[in-house]
Design a protein around this motif. Structure first.
Motif, PDB file in Angstrom:
ATOM      1  N   GLN A  29      20.909   7.551   3.711  1.00  0.00           N
ATOM      2  CA  GLN A  29      20.169   6.299   3.573  1.00  0.00           C
ATOM      3  C   GLN A  29      19.492   5.915   4.883  1.00  0.00           C
ATOM      4  OE1 GLN A  29      19.572   4.529   0.870  1.00  0.00           O
ATOM      5  NE2 GLN A  29      18.471   2.928   1.936  1.00  0.00           N
ATOM      6  N   LEU A  30      20.202   6.025   5.991  1.00  0.00           N
ATOM      7  CA  LEU A  30      19.626   5.698   7.297  1.00  0.00           C
ATOM      8  C   LEU A  30      18.463   6.623   7.645  1.00  0.00           C
ATOM      9  CD1 LEU A  30      22.837   4.989   9.397  1.00  0.00           C
ATOM     10  CD2 LEU A  30      21.106   3.323   8.651  1.00  0.00           C
ATOM     11  N   GLU A  31      18.618   7.915   7.351  1.00  0.00           N
ATOM     12  CA  GLU A  31      17.542   8.877   7.622  1.00  0.00           C
ATOM     13  C   GLU A  31      16.330   8.593   6.746  1.00  0.00           C
ATOM     14  OE1 GLU A  31      19.500  12.588   6.996  1.00  0.00           O
ATOM     15  OE2 GLU A  31      20.332  12.624   9.024  1.00  0.00           O
ATOM     16  N   TRP A  32      16.556   8.255   5.486  1.00  0.00           N
ATOM     17  CA  TRP A  32      15.448   7.949   4.584  1.00  0.00           C
ATOM     18  C   TRP A  32      14.686   6.723   5.071  1.00  0.00           C
ATOM     19  CZ3 TRP A  32      14.058   3.820   1.471  1.00  0.00           C
ATOM     20  CH2 TRP A  32      13.031   4.075   0.578  1.00  0.00           C
ATOM     21  N   GLU A  33      15.410   5.681   5.470  1.00  0.00           N
ATOM     22  CA  GLU A  33      14.758   4.468   5.965  1.00  0.00           C
ATOM     23  C   GLU A  33      13.982   4.756   7.248  1.00  0.00           C
ATOM     24  OE1 GLU A  33      17.805   1.534   6.327  1.00  0.00           O
ATOM     25  OE2 GLU A  33      18.019   1.315   4.168  1.00  0.00           O
ATOM     26  N   ALA A  34      14.547   5.557   8.145  1.00  0.00           N
ATOM     27  CA  ALA A  34      13.866   5.897   9.393  1.00  0.00           C
ATOM     28  C   ALA A  34      12.602   6.701   9.126  1.00  0.00           C
ATOM     29  CB  ALA A  34      14.806   6.677  10.310  1.00  0.00           C
ATOM     30  N   ASN A  35      12.663   7.672   8.214  1.00  0.00           N
ATOM     31  CA  ASN A  35      11.487   8.482   7.887  1.00  0.00           C
ATOM     32  C   ASN A  35      10.409   7.638   7.229  1.00  0.00           C
ATOM     33  OD1 ASN A  35      12.506  10.842   8.942  1.00  0.00           O
ATOM     34  ND2 ASN A  35      13.417  11.471   7.009  1.00  0.00           N
ATOM     35  N   ARG A  36      10.803   6.700   6.396  1.00  0.00           N
ATOM     36  CA  ARG A  36       9.845   5.820   5.731  1.00  0.00           C
ATOM     37  C   ARG A  36       9.129   4.947   6.754  1.00  0.00           C
ATOM     38  NH1 ARG A  36      11.834   0.996   2.507  1.00  0.00           N
ATOM     39  NH2 ARG A  36       9.905  -0.123   2.390  1.00  0.00           N
ATOM     40  N   PHE A  37       9.851   4.428   7.727  1.00  0.00           N
ATOM     41  CA  PHE A  37       9.281   3.587   8.774  1.00  0.00           C
ATOM     42  C   PHE A  37       8.291   4.387   9.625  1.00  0.00           C
ATOM     43  CE2 PHE A  37       9.481   1.866  13.133  1.00  0.00           C
ATOM     44  CZ  PHE A  37       8.973   0.611  12.880  1.00  0.00           C
ATOM     45  N   VAL A  38       8.648   5.602  10.005  1.00  0.00           N
ATOM     46  CA  VAL A  38       7.767   6.452  10.804  1.00  0.00           C
ATOM     47  C   VAL A  38       6.507   6.793  10.026  1.00  0.00           C
ATOM     48  CG1 VAL A  38       7.541   8.734  11.860  1.00  0.00           C
ATOM     49  CG2 VAL A  38       9.587   7.382  12.258  1.00  0.00           C
ATOM     50  N   ALA A  39       6.660   7.108   8.744  1.00  0.00           N
ATOM     51  CA  ALA A  39       5.498   7.469   7.928  1.00  0.00           C
ATOM     52  C   ALA A  39       4.508   6.312   7.831  1.00  0.00           C
ATOM     53  CB  ALA A  39       5.951   7.892   6.536  1.00  0.00           C
ATOM     54  N   ILE A  40       4.995   5.103   7.776  1.00  0.00           N
ATOM     55  CA  ILE A  40       4.113   3.942   7.693  1.00  0.00           C
ATOM     56  C   ILE A  40       3.424   3.703   9.032  1.00  0.00           C
ATOM     57  CG2 ILE A  40       4.090   1.428   7.437  1.00  0.00           C
ATOM     58  CD1 ILE A  40       6.340   1.796   5.359  1.00  0.00           C
ATOM     59  N   ARG A  41       4.130   3.871  10.132  1.00  0.00           N
ATOM     60  CA  ARG A  41       3.593   3.568  11.456  1.00  0.00           C
ATOM     61  C   ARG A  41       2.561   4.572  11.945  1.00  0.00           C
ATOM     62  NH1 ARG A  41       5.901   0.319  15.494  1.00  0.00           N
ATOM     63  NH2 ARG A  41       5.245   1.997  16.843  1.00  0.00           N
ATOM     64  N   VAL A  42       2.590   5.810  11.516  1.00  0.00           N
ATOM     65  CA  VAL A  42       1.703   6.817  12.080  1.00  0.00           C
ATOM     66  C   VAL A  42       0.409   7.003  11.295  1.00  0.00           C
ATOM     67  CG1 VAL A  42       3.557   8.086  13.193  1.00  0.00           C
ATOM     68  CG2 VAL A  42       2.853   8.730  10.905  1.00  0.00           C
ATOM     69  N   ARG A  43       0.187   6.200  10.271  1.00  0.00           N
ATOM     70  CA  ARG A  43      -1.078   6.318   9.548  1.00  0.00           C
ATOM     71  C   ARG A  43      -2.230   5.967  10.473  1.00  0.00           C
ATOM     72  NH1 ARG A  43       0.647   3.143   4.224  1.00  0.00           N
ATOM     73  NH2 ARG A  43       1.855   4.790   3.283  1.00  0.00           N
ATOM     74  N   PRO A  44      -3.301   6.765  10.467  1.00  0.00           N
ATOM     75  CA  PRO A  44      -4.446   6.468  11.339  1.00  0.00           C
ATOM     76  C   PRO A  44      -5.175   5.208  10.893  1.00  0.00           C
ATOM     77  CG  PRO A  44      -4.935   8.311   9.905  1.00  0.00           C
ATOM     78  CD  PRO A  44      -3.486   7.962   9.688  1.00  0.00           C
ATOM     79  N   MET A  45      -5.711   4.498  11.856  1.00  0.00           N
ATOM     80  CA  MET A  45      -6.495   3.305  11.563  1.00  0.00           C
ATOM     81  C   MET A  45      -7.833   3.737  10.964  1.00  0.00           C
ATOM     82  SD  MET A  45      -4.692   0.697  12.555  1.00  0.00           S
ATOM     83  CE  MET A  45      -5.876  -0.602  12.762  1.00  0.00           C
ATOM     84  N   ARG A  46      -8.345   2.967  10.022  1.00  0.00           N
ATOM     85  CA  ARG A  46      -9.633   3.271   9.399  1.00  0.00           C
ATOM     86  C   ARG A  46     -10.559   2.086   9.547  1.00  0.00           C
ATOM     87  NH1 ARG A  46      -9.775   7.812   6.193  1.00  0.00           N
ATOM     88  NH2 ARG A  46      -7.759   8.720   5.747  1.00  0.00           N
ATOM     89  N   HIS A  47     -11.831   2.374   9.754  1.00  0.00           N
ATOM     90  CA  HIS A  47     -12.856   1.325   9.775  1.00  0.00           C
ATOM     91  C   HIS A  47     -13.156   0.912   8.338  1.00  0.00           C
ATOM     92  CE1 HIS A  47     -13.811   1.667  14.012  1.00  0.00           C
ATOM     93  NE2 HIS A  47     -13.781   2.993  13.876  1.00  0.00           N
ATOM     94  N   GLU A  48     -13.823  -0.172   8.161  1.00  0.00           N
ATOM     95  CA  GLU A  48     -14.189  -0.627   6.820  1.00  0.00           C
ATOM     96  C   GLU A  48     -15.054   0.391   6.106  1.00  0.00           C
ATOM     97  OE1 GLU A  48     -15.837  -4.510   6.888  1.00  0.00           O
ATOM     98  OE2 GLU A  48     -14.143  -5.363   7.963  1.00  0.00           O
ATOM     99  N   SER A  49     -15.822   1.197   6.848  1.00  0.00           N
ATOM    100  CA  SER A  49     -16.675   2.206   6.236  1.00  0.00           C
ATOM    101  C   SER A  49     -15.880   3.421   5.757  1.00  0.00           C
ATOM    102  CB  SER A  49     -17.748   2.660   7.231  1.00  0.00           C
ATOM    103  OG  SER A  49     -17.136   3.310   8.335  1.00  0.00           O
TER     104      SER A  49
END
Length: 54
Positions: A29-49
């Motif tokens: 459970q702890l590993e799943w929560e940690a992986n989920r948090f990392v996956a959300i944080r490393v998404r690249p930023m996108r411009h409106e275009s």
């Protein structure tokens, strides 16, 4: 139950850890929560275009 203490693809005896079912579930459970948090944080930023920001 035996779980990996470190890298999931290292199946050496030194990387395996014997845990009861309850503790193995808590570790998973702890590993799943940690992986989920990392996956959300490393998404690249996108411009409106829709282009990726450098």
């Amino acid at each position: 139950m035996v779980v990996h203490a470190g890298k999931k693809d290292d199946h050496s005896v030194g990387n395996l850890l014997g845990l009861c079912t309850w503790h193995a579930a808590q570790k998973a459970q702890l590993e799943w929560e940690a992986n989920r948090f990392v996956a959300i944080r490393v998404r690249p930023m996108r411009h409106e275009s829709g282009e990726q920001q450098s």
